[in-house]
Motif scaffolding. Structure first.
Motif, PDB file in Angstrom:
ATOM      1  N   LEU A  68       0.823  -1.203   0.000  1.00 24.88           N
ATOM      2  CA  LEU A  68       0.000   0.000   0.000  1.00 24.88           C
ATOM      3  C   LEU A  68       0.861   1.258   0.000  1.00 24.88           C
ATOM      4  N   THR A 141     -10.156   1.227  -0.429  1.00 19.98           N
ATOM      5  CA  THR A 141      -9.146   0.488   0.316  1.00 19.98           C
ATOM      6  C   THR A 141      -9.788  -0.549   1.223  1.00 19.98           C
ATOM      7  N   ASP A 312      -2.973   5.117   5.819  1.00 22.31           N
ATOM      8  CA  ASP A 312      -3.951   4.162   5.295  1.00 22.31           C
ATOM      9  C   ASP A 312      -3.791   2.775   5.901  1.00 22.31           C
TER      10      ASP A 312
END
Length: 368
Positions: A68, A141, A312
């Motif tokens: 990511l 996500t 994230d």
């Protein structure tokens, strides 16, 4: 260290979150680097922000790993667009946050490809709006994360090569308070002071802080009223919460609801806005077991740390995926024109990632 030329290429493209054209140019460059390695890009197009980019490798039966990163930076056009280096450091927008981390991913995968190692079950997600809170990408996500067993996030490493095992959750809220305006000289007693109510609520909100448990409530902005001779008819509070556990999240949220619903100044009303932006990335026994497995594969200790800031990684962790962050190079000065990254940390992170990726794609798991 030819990959530093790649880093220069993407750092010299302005990819401020609101600069859609620039963010997309950076994404297209990563397309050009990853497609020859066998990755198939899936472009999640957006109208007002950069497109999110998801890259799939070959698929096989076994565990799945998500890598990511993000494509955007915090610098508007003309603010910070230079790149240079000296013997120890590289300097430029995104060298550590986090174009540098994305380049680590690409270079490690290149090494697998050059060695003839098939790349399987390792997919990559680069989003375009992380620096503004992932308000759009967080849904993508979270949905994609459901298909993965592990996630490695390539935000910057710690000073001593630490990876991140926990991040606080964060929420941003507003309280709008309504009172009654009256002339403060002639009709003071008939007014209902929204500013006074705001002061009570501010103190109660801050009192929810528990530093011993890592919980903070910060009222960062307070405004209201019309002028010195008018009882204030309105006030506004902007505040943030950060917390380390779901239990603390729930305690603080319940406290906020009660504070907003209860008036200390009779006649005032209040409305709550906002919410949780990214939930907690909790440090668990499972996290420690994952670190231990990677240490065994890598053949060396892997120092760890927890951070108050969010990324994230919070989103993927909250979706139930075993997640570690901080696999990018070490750097500092991020979000300033002094941003830099340590050259030798690129070598260290690329070597570590190559070892981990090779093991994973061979065994389709991080276990033996």
């Amino acid at each position: 260290m030819g990959y530093l030329d790649d880093l220069r290429t993407v750092c010299e493209i302005n990819s401020y979150t609101k600069n859609k054209a620039g963010v997309d140019r950076v994404g297209q460059q990563f397309d050009a680097w990853l497609q020859p390695l066998g990755f198939t890009p899936q472009i999640h197009r957006r109208e007002l922000i950069g497109d999110h980019r998801f890259y799939r490798s070959a698929s096989a039966d076994g565990k799945r790993l998500l890598l990511l990163g993000h494509l955007d930076t915090v610098f508007p056009e003309g603010k910070f667009e230079s790149y240079h280096e000296d013997d120890e450091w590289v300097y430029g927008p995104g060298v550590c946050d986090m174009k540098g981390g994305n380049v680590v991913i690409v270079e490690a995968l290149r090494k697998l490809h050059a060695a003839g190692t098939p790349i399987r079950n390792i997919d990559i997600l680069f989003v375009s709006d992380e620096e503004t809170g992932s308000d759009d990408s967080k849904y993508l996500t979270a949905e994609l994360a459901k298909d993965y067993d592990y996630c490695l996030v390539y935000e910057a490493a710690g000073m001593h090569g630490e990876v991140v095992v926990g991040r606080k959750g964060v929420g941003t809220f507003t309280v709008d308070i309504t009172g009654v305006a009256k002339h403060a000289g002639n009709f003071y007693a008939d007014g209902v002071d929204a500013n006074l109510e705001a002061s009570h609520k501010l103190q109660k909100l801050v009192a929810l802080t528990d530093l011993g448990k890592g919980t903070t409530v910060n009222v960062g902005k307070m405004e209201g009223g019309i002028g010195a001779n008018t009882v204030s008819p309105h006030a506004h509070l902007l505040f943030e919460i950060r917390y380390k556990t779901p239990r603390e999240r729930d305690r603080v949220l319940a406290g906020i609801e009660e504070i907003v619903a209860t008036s200390c100044v009779p006649g005032t009303t209040a409305k709550l806005g906002g919410g949780i932006q990214r939930d907690v990335m909790a440090h668990t026994a499972e996290t420690d077991a994952f670190v231990a497995a990677l240490e065994k594969i890598g053949g060396r200790p892997l120092p760890t740390e927890e951070r108050g800031g969010v990324s994230d990684a919070n989103i993927v962790s909250a979706a139930g995926v075993t997640t570690l962050d901080g696999f990018g190079p070490f750097g500092d000065g991020d979000h300033t024109v002094h941003e830099r990254a340590l050259k030798r940390s690129f070598e260290e992170r690329i070597a570590l990632s190559e070892t981990l990726f090779t093991h994973f794609t061979t065994h389709l798991d991080f276990k033996e």
